[in-house]
Design an enzyme around this catalytic site. Structure first.
Site, PDB file in Angstrom:
ATOM      1  N   ALA A 253     -19.307 -19.871   2.360  1.00  0.00           N
ATOM      2  CA  ALA A 253     -18.536 -20.906   0.868  1.00  0.00           C
ATOM      3  C   ALA A 253     -18.994 -22.208   1.054  1.00  0.00           C
ATOM      4  O   ALA A 253     -18.292 -22.739  -0.009  1.00  0.00           O
ATOM      5  CB  ALA A 253     -17.792 -20.437   1.103  1.00  0.00           C
ATOM      6  N   ALA A 254     -20.222 -22.738   1.376  1.00  0.00           N
ATOM      7  CA  ALA A 254     -20.457 -24.379   0.641  1.00  0.00           C
ATOM      8  C   ALA A 254     -21.040 -24.113   0.033  1.00  0.00           C
ATOM      9  O   ALA A 254     -20.031 -25.637  -0.842  1.00  0.00           O
ATOM     10  CB  ALA A 254     -21.329 -24.954   2.699  1.00  0.00           C
ATOM     11  N   GLY A 255     -20.951 -23.304  -0.790  1.00  0.00           N
ATOM     12  CA  GLY A 255     -21.748 -22.967  -1.850  1.00  0.00           C
ATOM     13  C   GLY A 255     -20.356 -22.724  -2.780  1.00  0.00           C
ATOM     14  O   GLY A 255     -20.297 -24.125  -4.412  1.00  0.00           O
ATOM     15  N   ASP A 256     -19.844 -23.044  -2.340  1.00  0.00           N
ATOM     16  CA  ASP A 256     -18.414 -21.890  -3.657  1.00  0.00           C
ATOM     17  C   ASP A 256     -18.153 -23.698  -3.344  1.00  0.00           C
ATOM     18  O   ASP A 256     -17.358 -23.584  -4.546  1.00  0.00           O
ATOM     19  CB  ASP A 256     -17.660 -21.019  -3.401  1.00  0.00           C
ATOM     20  CG  ASP A 256     -18.176 -20.054  -3.618  1.00  0.00           C
ATOM     21  OD1 ASP A 256     -19.259 -19.598  -4.216  1.00  0.00           O
ATOM     22  OD2 ASP A 256     -17.978 -19.192  -2.030  1.00  0.00           O
TER      23      ASP A 256
HETATM   24  O1  RIB Z   1     -20.262 -17.400  -1.000  1.00  0.00           O
HETATM   25  C1  RIB Z   1     -19.838 -16.713  -0.089  1.00  0.00           C
HETATM   26  C2  RIB Z   1     -18.872 -15.380  -0.387  1.00  0.00           C
HETATM   27  O2  RIB Z   1     -19.923 -14.722  -0.901  1.00  0.00           O
HETATM   28  C3  RIB Z   1     -18.230 -15.140   0.966  1.00  0.00           C
HETATM   29  O3  RIB Z   1     -17.221 -15.368   0.924  1.00  0.00           O
HETATM   30  C4  RIB Z   1     -18.347 -13.832   0.284  1.00  0.00           C
HETATM   31  O4  RIB Z   1     -17.653 -12.530   0.391  1.00  0.00           O
HETATM   32  C5  RIB Z   1     -19.679 -13.057  -0.389  1.00  0.00           C
HETATM   33  O5  RIB Z   1     -19.621 -12.999  -1.004  1.00  0.00           O
END
Ligand code: RIB
Length: 316
Positions: A253-256
């Site tokens: 989730a660093a990218g998110d």
């Molecule tokens: O970007 C991380 C996410 O990628 C995780 O939370 C997982 O669910 C996938 O979708």
């Protein structure tokens, strides 16, 4: 609906099934892991939570299944302050899950089983269109069907809403008509390499690749190179933002976190340069904490981090 400028995250909602292990397995290898936990995730939901934690009025558009994971995923989004009115629940379909292995160095492997995310369709797009008039940015990724992404991008473009596309997970065949609808594309090294057809692993190759994406019609191409920093290119300028050195625990989730913070900064009318610095800082913070949504910073944490670390960007 709130009258504050808002954001929409259109994408996946997953339960992450996480195993930690000292090293990642190679094909055919069985390993003993250290820990196992379930945590809410999904690139769409993570980006929604990232935005909400940074104080942006945020709508999630997507689907979950009518199982216990779906229930829990909705509760967590709500608790994070995300509006879930436009999340549909599918009967007799499982919620999306992600099987995630994380090693001691914080590297990960992820397999996503889409479940209800794979049922996202034109009904969801209609719901999304009803939110657009009050919205500044639309965030999308590639964990829902591509035709719905295209429809949503077309609608956003018509209404002047900024489209931010995280082309993750990496795919080979992005429809050429999608690029001109995208204001900002934010691939990581692997994703941008897949998009342009050559390996991207340093500043030179990142600059070439971002240029190719500009030629295909995106307004701005941002290459997220992890610890090597971020290259951001528009028709007017190309600049580099170094990464913030941190003790990495888990890069999930660093990218998110990057995308959520980039979008939050733009909703606040900060400059593109400041927005990229916010993204890099949020990504760095997220990699110091285990899990996806659990690792996303609040605005207070992000601003403190930026004040402590200082921030800079360099013209290329
Ligand atoms: O970007 C991380 C996410 O990628 C995780 O939370 C997982 O669910 C996938 O979708």
């Amino acid at each position: 609906m709130s009258n504050n400028p808002s954001a929409i995250a259109f994408g996946s909602i997953n339960m992450d099934l996480v195993a930690t292990t000292s090293k990642l397995p190679v094909p055919g290898e069985t390993l003993l892991g250290n820990n196992f936990f379930t945590l809410p995730g999904g690139k769409g939901a993570n980006q929604a939570v990232a935005l909400a934690r940074l104080g942006v009025t945020t709508y999630m558009v997507g689907r979950v299944g009518d199982d216990s994971f779906g229930n829990e995923l909705l509760k967590t989004l709500l608790a994070a302050g995300v509006n879930i009115e436009k999340v549909l629940v599918n009967e007799n379909v499982s919620s999306g899950v992600a099987l995630i292995n994380v090693d001691d160095a914080g590297e990960n492997q992820i397999i996503v089983v889409p479940g209800a995310n794979g049922c996202v369709d034109s009904t969801n797009v209609e719901n999304l269109i009803s939110l657009l008039p009050n919205c500044r940015v639309l965030l999308m990724q590639f964990e829902i069907p591509l035709p719905t992404i295209l429809l949503a991008a077309q609608a956003a473009k018509r209404l002047g809403v900024k489209v931010i596309l995280d082309p993750a997970p990496a795919i080979n065949e992005v429809p050429t008509e999608l690029y001109p609808l995208v204001d900002i594309i934010t691939p990581n090294e692997v994703e941008i390499g897949m998009l342009v057809g050559f390996p991207v692993n340093d500043l030179d190759t990142a600059m070439k690749a971002t240029n190719i994406l500009l030629q295909r019609g995106v307004g701005c191409a941002i290459a997220k190179l992890g610890v090597k920093g971020v290259v951001c290119a528009t028709k007017e300028e190309t600049f580099f933002v170094p990464s913030f050195p941190v003790q990495t625990v888990d890069t999930v989730a660093a990218g998110d976190a990057f995308n959520g913070a980039l979008a939050a900064a733009l909703v606040e009318n900060l400059s593109l340069r400041q927005a990229v610095v916010w993204g890099a800082a949020a990504g760095a913070i997220a990699s110091t904490i285990s899990g996806a949504q659990s690792s996303l910073p609040t605005k207070e944490v992000l601003i403190n981090f930026l004040n402590l670390r200082g921030a800079m960007e360099i013209n290329l």
